[in-house]
Scaffold this motif. Structure first.
Motif, PDB file in Angstrom:
ATOM      1  N   THR A  38     -22.028  -6.341 -26.121  1.00 57.65           N
ATOM      2  CA  THR A  38     -21.029  -5.701 -25.265  1.00 57.65           C
ATOM      3  C   THR A  38     -20.200  -4.702 -26.067  1.00 57.65           C
ATOM      4  O   THR A  38     -19.723  -5.011 -27.156  1.00 57.65           O
ATOM      5  N   LYS A  39     -20.052  -3.521 -25.526  1.00 55.26           N
ATOM      6  CA  LYS A  39     -19.269  -2.493 -26.201  1.00 55.26           C
ATOM      7  C   LYS A  39     -17.788  -2.817 -26.140  1.00 55.26           C
ATOM      8  O   LYS A  39     -17.295  -3.367 -25.149  1.00 55.26           O
ATOM      9  N   ASN A  40     -17.118  -2.451 -27.215  1.00 56.98           N
ATOM     10  CA  ASN A  40     -15.668  -2.567 -27.241  1.00 56.98           C
ATOM     11  C   ASN A  40     -15.094  -1.330 -26.556  1.00 56.98           C
ATOM     12  O   ASN A  40     -15.157  -0.227 -27.098  1.00 56.98           O
ATOM     13  N   LYS A  41     -14.563  -1.497 -25.369  1.00 56.29           N
ATOM     14  CA  LYS A  41     -14.136  -0.343 -24.570  1.00 56.29           C
ATOM     15  C   LYS A  41     -13.031   0.449 -25.265  1.00 56.29           C
ATOM     16  O   LYS A  41     -12.999   1.679 -25.218  1.00 56.29           O
ATOM     17  N   GLU A  42     -12.124  -0.262 -25.910  1.00 51.41           N
ATOM     18  CA  GLU A  42     -11.021   0.418 -26.591  1.00 51.41           C
ATOM     19  C   GLU A  42     -11.536   1.258 -27.754  1.00 51.41           C
ATOM     20  O   GLU A  42     -11.147   2.418 -27.932  1.00 51.41           O
ATOM     21  N   LEU A  43     -12.447   0.665 -28.544  1.00 51.71           N
ATOM     22  CA  LEU A  43     -13.021   1.385 -29.682  1.00 51.71           C
ATOM     23  C   LEU A  43     -13.892   2.539 -29.194  1.00 51.71           C
ATOM     24  O   LEU A  43     -13.867   3.629 -29.760  1.00 51.71           O
ATOM     25  N   GLU A  44     -14.667   2.296 -28.149  1.00 50.41           N
ATOM     26  CA  GLU A  44     -15.534   3.331 -27.603  1.00 50.41           C
ATOM     27  C   GLU A  44     -14.719   4.514 -27.105  1.00 50.41           C
ATOM     28  O   GLU A  44     -15.081   5.677 -27.295  1.00 50.41           O
ATOM     29  N   GLY A  45     -13.584   4.230 -26.449  1.00 51.15           N
ATOM     30  CA  GLY A  45     -12.722   5.294 -25.963  1.00 51.15           C
ATOM     31  C   GLY A  45     -12.125   6.124 -27.089  1.00 51.15           C
ATOM     32  O   GLY A  45     -11.906   7.327 -26.950  1.00 51.15           O
ATOM     33  N   TYR A  46     -11.886   5.469 -28.235  1.00 49.01           N
ATOM     34  CA  TYR A  46     -11.326   6.153 -29.398  1.00 49.01           C
ATOM     35  C   TYR A  46     -12.356   7.059 -30.055  1.00 49.01           C
ATOM     36  O   TYR A  46     -12.063   8.173 -30.492  1.00 49.01           O
ATOM     37  N   ILE A  47     -13.626   6.581 -30.118  1.00 54.50           N
ATOM     38  CA  ILE A  47     -14.684   7.309 -30.800  1.00 54.50           C
ATOM     39  C   ILE A  47     -15.260   8.438 -29.956  1.00 54.50           C
ATOM     40  O   ILE A  47     -15.683   9.471 -30.490  1.00 54.50           O
ATOM     41  N   ALA A  48     -15.291   8.267 -28.651  1.00 54.72           N
ATOM     42  CA  ALA A  48     -15.978   9.200 -27.749  1.00 54.72           C
ATOM     43  C   ALA A  48     -15.647  10.676 -27.981  1.00 54.72           C
ATOM     44  O   ALA A  48     -16.563  11.512 -28.045  1.00 54.72           O
ATOM     45  N   PRO A  49     -14.378  11.072 -28.117  1.00 53.49           N
ATOM     46  CA  PRO A  49     -14.074  12.500 -28.317  1.00 53.49           C
ATOM     47  C   PRO A  49     -14.668  13.054 -29.604  1.00 53.49           C
ATOM     48  O   PRO A  49     -15.131  14.196 -29.640  1.00 53.49           O
ATOM     49  N   TYR A  50     -14.668  12.226 -30.661  1.00 54.95           N
ATOM     50  CA  TYR A  50     -15.225  12.674 -31.930  1.00 54.95           C
ATOM     51  C   TYR A  50     -16.748  12.788 -31.841  1.00 54.95           C
ATOM     52  O   TYR A  50     -17.354  13.720 -32.379  1.00 54.95           O
ATOM     53  N   ARG A  51     -17.374  11.829 -31.143  1.00 57.87           N
ATOM     54  CA  ARG A  51     -18.820  11.884 -30.963  1.00 57.87           C
ATOM     55  C   ARG A  51     -19.215  13.142 -30.202  1.00 57.87           C
ATOM     56  O   ARG A  51     -20.196  13.813 -30.553  1.00 57.87           O
ATOM     57  N   LYS A  52     -18.473  13.471 -29.175  1.00 57.21           N
ATOM     58  CA  LYS A  52     -18.770  14.661 -28.370  1.00 57.21           C
ATOM     59  C   LYS A  52     -18.601  15.933 -29.192  1.00 57.21           C
ATOM     60  O   LYS A  52     -19.416  16.854 -29.116  1.00 57.21           O
ATOM     61  N   ARG A  53     -17.561  15.970 -30.004  1.00 51.20           N
ATOM     62  CA  ARG A  53     -17.309  17.150 -30.822  1.00 51.20           C
ATOM     63  C   ARG A  53     -18.432  17.358 -31.834  1.00 51.20           C
ATOM     64  O   ARG A  53     -18.919  18.479 -32.013  1.00 51.20           O
ATOM     65  N   ILE A  54     -18.861  16.253 -32.474  1.00 48.48           N
ATOM     66  CA  ILE A  54     -19.956  16.356 -33.449  1.00 48.48           C
ATOM     67  C   ILE A  54     -21.238  16.808 -32.757  1.00 48.48           C
ATOM     68  O   ILE A  54     -21.972  17.666 -33.260  1.00 48.48           O
ATOM     69  N   LYS A  55     -21.529  16.244 -31.587  1.00 45.74           N
ATOM     70  CA  LYS A  55     -22.735  16.615 -30.853  1.00 45.74           C
ATOM     71  C   LYS A  55     -22.701  18.088 -30.465  1.00 45.74           C
ATOM     72  O   LYS A  55     -23.705  18.804 -30.594  1.00 45.74           O
ATOM     73  N   ASP A  56     -21.531  18.557 -29.991  1.00 47.09           N
ATOM     74  CA  ASP A  56     -21.412  19.967 -29.604  1.00 47.09           C
ATOM     75  C   ASP A  56     -21.641  20.883 -30.802  1.00 47.09           C
ATOM     76  O   ASP A  56     -22.284  21.934 -30.686  1.00 47.09           O
TER      77      ASP A  56
END
Length: 259
Positions: A38-56
């Motif tokens: 199960t994903k940690n929703k709080e941690l996932e929410g924190y990482i998501a913007p950085y993951r998107k920026r790196i992918k872009d």
């Protein structure tokens, strides 16, 4: 002496005793990593913007190439190898010239350092990372003419499509050296009859090869080494941005004559 002081004294004496300490028990737990965790929703929410920026950043289009390129396409020189060597010459020489007042004469990279091919179509930052995943940097070695001869002998003996620029090596039909030129017609090297100008040549390469990597021991005798603080991967990214369309071809920089 109060009770607290006595207790501290006893503990101190006990800790300084020679009684050997033994490891009693070690416990471990095997955790299977899979999609079922199960994903940690709080941690996932924190990482998501950085993951998107790196992918872009990784997927952003920098240039376009009409044809796929691989290091095994040809024997002596390849479009992908020529592109890499030409990129080093074009992007590194202005930096070297600004710092030293001199120009790079030739570029030599290694065949094994090309870690991926390039598909036809868009070229991205990820493309550069795939080609050059290492942290290698550009360095410029000052080689005497004798060591440059050893460098060319190395290419002749290996007969591998190591990326080169500013240098032309022509083999005869038997695979022996027929002619070598630096900077096209500006400097003509005649190794066969020993008529070699006694001068220095500035060779751009990687910090891996400068240490004798890939058995390029001639770099160990460099008269001087200039580090440009420019990673090869970053250089390729800058080159892609500058060129827009990348369409290198196999040419005459390293060839073998036919009977």
């Amino acid at each position: 002496m109060n009770k607290v002081s006595i207790l501290l004294l006893i503990l101190g004496l006990w800790s300084c005793s020679d009684t050997p300490q033994k490891l009693v028990k070690i416990e471990g737990k095997h955790v299977q990593i899979s999609d079922s965790i199960t994903k940690n929703k709080e941690l996932e929410g924190y990482i998501a913007p950085y993951r998107k920026r790196i992918k872009d950043e990784m997927e952003g289009v920098l240039a376009f190439t009409p044809e796929a390129m691989n290091k095994s396409d040809f024997k002596f020189n390849t479009p992908i190898g020529n592109m890499m060597a030409d990129a080093v010459m074009e992007m590194a020489n202005p930096i070297f010239h600004e710092r030293t007042g001199k120009n790079i004469d030739l570029v030599l990279l290694n065949y094994g350092g090309i870690r991926s091919g390039i598909n036809a179509g868009d070229m991205t930052t990820r493309t550069a990372y795939n080609i050059m995943p290492f942290e290698n940097e550009v360095v410029v070695a000052e080689l005497a003419s004798d060591e440059l001869q050893v460098l060319i002998d190395y290419l002749v003996q290996n007969k591998v499509a190591h990326p080169i620029a500013g240098l032309q090596v022509i083999l005869d039909a038997e695979g022996n050296l027929d002619e070598a030129k630096v900077n096209r017609e500006q400097t003509r090297l005649r190794f066969l009859d020993g008529q070699v100008q006694k001068k220095s040549f500035y060779v751009a390469t990687s910090d891996y090869l400068i240490k004798g990597g890939d058995r390029m021991d001639f770099f160990l005798k460099a008269k001087d080494i200039q580090t440009l603080d420019y990673k090869l991967r970053n250089l390729l990214i800058d080159y892609f941005k500058k060129k827009d369309t990348i369409a290198p071809a196999r040419d005459q920089r390293f060839i073998q004559l036919q009977n």
